[in-house]
Design an enzyme around this catalytic site. Structure first.
Site, mmCIF file in Angstrom:
data_model
loop_
_atom_site.group_PDB
_atom_site.id
_atom_site.type_symbol
_atom_site.label_atom_id
_atom_site.label_comp_id
_atom_site.label_asym_id
_atom_site.label_seq_id
_atom_site.Cartn_x
_atom_site.Cartn_y
_atom_site.Cartn_z
ATOM 1 N N ASN A 1 0.875 -1.170 0.000
ATOM 2 C CA ASN A 1 0.000 0.000 0.000
ATOM 3 C C ASN A 1 0.919 1.228 0.000
ATOM 4 O O ASN A 1 1.494 1.562 1.021
ATOM 5 C CB ASN A 1 -0.883 -0.046 1.255
ATOM 6 C CG ASN A 1 -1.691 1.224 1.445
ATOM 7 O OD1 ASN A 1 -1.757 2.060 0.553
ATOM 8 N ND2 ASN A 1 -2.313 1.353 2.610
ATOM 9 N N LYS B 1 0.244 4.307 -0.339
ATOM 10 C CA LYS B 1 -0.344 5.522 0.265
ATOM 11 C C LYS B 1 -0.035 6.744 -0.610
ATOM 12 O O LYS B 1 0.076 6.611 -1.827
ATOM 13 C CB LYS B 1 0.144 5.681 1.703
ATOM 14 C CG LYS B 1 -0.107 4.419 2.521
ATOM 15 C CD LYS B 1 0.088 4.595 3.993
ATOM 16 C CE LYS B 1 -0.117 3.254 4.675
ATOM 17 N NZ LYS B 1 -0.007 3.331 6.119
ATOM 18 N N HIS C 1 -9.532 0.746 4.767
ATOM 19 C CA HIS C 1 -8.285 1.021 5.485
ATOM 20 C C HIS C 1 -8.565 2.037 6.591
ATOM 21 O O HIS C 1 -9.362 2.962 6.404
ATOM 22 C CB HIS C 1 -7.235 1.549 4.505
ATOM 23 C CG HIS C 1 -5.861 1.610 5.094
ATOM 24 N ND1 HIS C 1 -5.491 2.591 5.987
ATOM 25 C CD2 HIS C 1 -4.784 0.797 4.956
ATOM 26 C CE1 HIS C 1 -4.234 2.378 6.365
ATOM 27 N NE2 HIS C 1 -3.786 1.288 5.761
ATOM 28 N N GLU D 1 -7.000 4.511 7.576
ATOM 29 C CA GLU D 1 -6.762 5.921 7.209
ATOM 30 C C GLU D 1 -7.946 6.481 6.435
ATOM 31 O O GLU D 1 -8.264 7.663 6.554
ATOM 32 C CB GLU D 1 -5.451 6.046 6.413
ATOM 33 C CG GLU D 1 -4.242 5.833 7.331
ATOM 34 C CD GLU D 1 -2.985 5.338 6.650
ATOM 35 O OE1 GLU D 1 -2.891 5.396 5.404
ATOM 36 O OE2 GLU D 1 -2.081 4.877 7.370
ATOM 37 N N GLU E 1 -5.356 -5.132 10.517
ATOM 38 C CA GLU E 1 -4.320 -4.117 10.752
ATOM 39 C C GLU E 1 -4.639 -3.330 12.021
ATOM 40 O O GLU E 1 -5.426 -2.374 11.980
ATOM 41 C CB GLU E 1 -4.283 -3.125 9.583
ATOM 42 C CG GLU E 1 -3.960 -3.736 8.245
ATOM 43 C CD GLU E 1 -3.445 -2.668 7.282
ATOM 44 O OE1 GLU E 1 -2.300 -2.794 6.855
ATOM 45 O OE2 GLU E 1 -4.178 -1.721 6.992
ATOM 46 N N GLY F 1 2.443 2.140 10.710
ATOM 47 C CA GLY F 1 3.383 3.250 10.550
ATOM 48 C C GLY F 1 4.101 3.657 11.831
ATOM 49 O O GLY F 1 4.725 4.706 11.894
ATOM 50 N N SER G 1 3.497 -2.186 10.349
ATOM 51 C CA SER G 1 4.943 -2.196 10.580
ATOM 52 C C SER G 1 5.623 -3.503 10.163
ATOM 53 O O SER G 1 6.597 -3.931 10.792
ATOM 54 C CB SER G 1 5.256 -1.863 12.046
ATOM 55 O OG SER G 1 4.805 -0.560 12.356
HETATM 56 P P1 PGA Z 1 2.894 0.188 7.596
HETATM 57 O O1 PGA Z 1 1.409 0.428 6.979
HETATM 58 O O2 PGA Z 1 3.416 -1.065 7.003
HETATM 59 O O3 PGA Z 1 3.665 1.413 7.166
HETATM 60 O O4 PGA Z 1 2.729 0.101 9.077
HETATM 61 C C1 PGA Z 1 0.534 -0.636 6.799
HETATM 62 C C2 PGA Z 1 -0.754 -0.169 6.142
HETATM 63 O O5 PGA Z 1 -1.210 0.939 6.444
HETATM 64 O O6 PGA Z 1 -1.351 -0.893 5.324
#
Ligand code: PGA
Length: 265
Positions: free
Chosen positions: A10, A12, A100, A102, A173, A179, A219
């Site tokens: 992903n 982003k 997601h 976000e 997640e 992140g 992460s």
């Molecule tokens: P990350 O993000 O691997 O940077 O923690 C995962 C995601 O948001 O799908």
């Protein structure tokens, strides 16, 4: 039961067209087509980089799937700024992310919008990756299992069993792990993923639940992927930060491929 292993990147809000082109050129040299026959590798760039990615993937000759991070639940009409599933398919998109955290948090996507998007994606013939996960506060209050099960129930509401079969992948997640560098303990992630699979069995049937790939996200990187992939119920990873690093993405795919060959053996 051997389920499809998936490593999904992903991206982003990162990587313009030039960066997409050079990233995929570099990554293609490190990816091994043998691994890609065992693992579904997927990249989800921004809308404006999708066509560039489609061309770069085609030129590489590798089996990498293309996903979109978002799309409209509407087919057409007065929805300024939106992009529909047909426009994505025209570029070569086969997968979409839905739900997601976000999108839920920054774009006010609630369970009802997410459910509409899941249905729209399925109707369009796309593969849908439905995301779920609890906040730190929900975890601390001991509500994780009920919360996540509720998100899954709401997300797949009204879908037929046939829609589901191998068309929907779930990504667990935990928001506090996204992140942050704070990866969820792999045994705990495996436990929650079992809860999700049990919920799918209750809502659909056991065979469908057993056949559904469920990913972990939060992460994930090359230093922790082996442990994550080694868990009984984790079928892959949805990866943000590490997925846009040239050294990391192929290492994640290779780890999933090693795990896939163990399952087959
Ligand atoms: P990350 O993000 O691997 O940077 O923690 C995962 C995601 O948001 O799908």
């Amino acid at each position: 039961m051997s389920r499809k292993k998936i490593i999904a990147g992903n991206w982003k809000l990162n990587m313009n067209q030039a960066e997409t082109q050079s990233f995929l050129n570099e990554v293609s040299k490190k990816l091994n087509q043998n691994d890609l026959t065992q693992v579904q590798a997927l990249v989800c760039p921004t809308f404006t980089s999708l066509a560039t990615a489609a061309t770069a993937i085609k030129e590489s000759g590798l089996t990498i799937a293309l996903g979109a991070q978002n799309f409209s639940q509407h087919k057409s009409g007065a929805y300024t700024g939106e992009i529909n599933t047909e426009m994505l398919k025209e570029i070569g998109v086969t997968h979409v992310l839905v739900g997601h955290s976000e999108r839920r948090e920054h774009f006010s996507e609630d369970d009802s919008i997410i459910n509409d998007k899941v249905k729209t994606g399925i109707e369009a013939g796309l593969q849908v990756i439905l995301c779920c996960g609890e906040s730190e506060a929900t975890r601390e209050s001991g509500e994780t299992d009920a919360w996540v099960a509720g998100q899954i129930e709401a997300g797949i509401k009204g879908l037929e069993l046939n829609d589901f079969a191998s068309r929907i992948t779930i990504a667990y997640e935990p928001i506090w792990a996204i992140g942050t560098g704070k990866v969820c303990d792999s045994a705990e992630a495996n436990r929650v993923i079992k809860v999700i699979r049990a919920k799918l069995a209750e809502l659909l049937d056991q065979t469908t639940a057993d056949a559904t790939s469920i990913l972990y996200g939060g992460s994930v990187k090359s230093s922790n992927i082996d442990e994550i992939m080694g868990q009984s119920d984790i079928d892959g990873a949805l990866v943000g930060g590490a997925s846009i690093k040239v050294e990391e993405f192929p290492a994640l795919v290779a780890s999933a491929a090693r795990e896939a060959s163990k399952t087959v053996a």
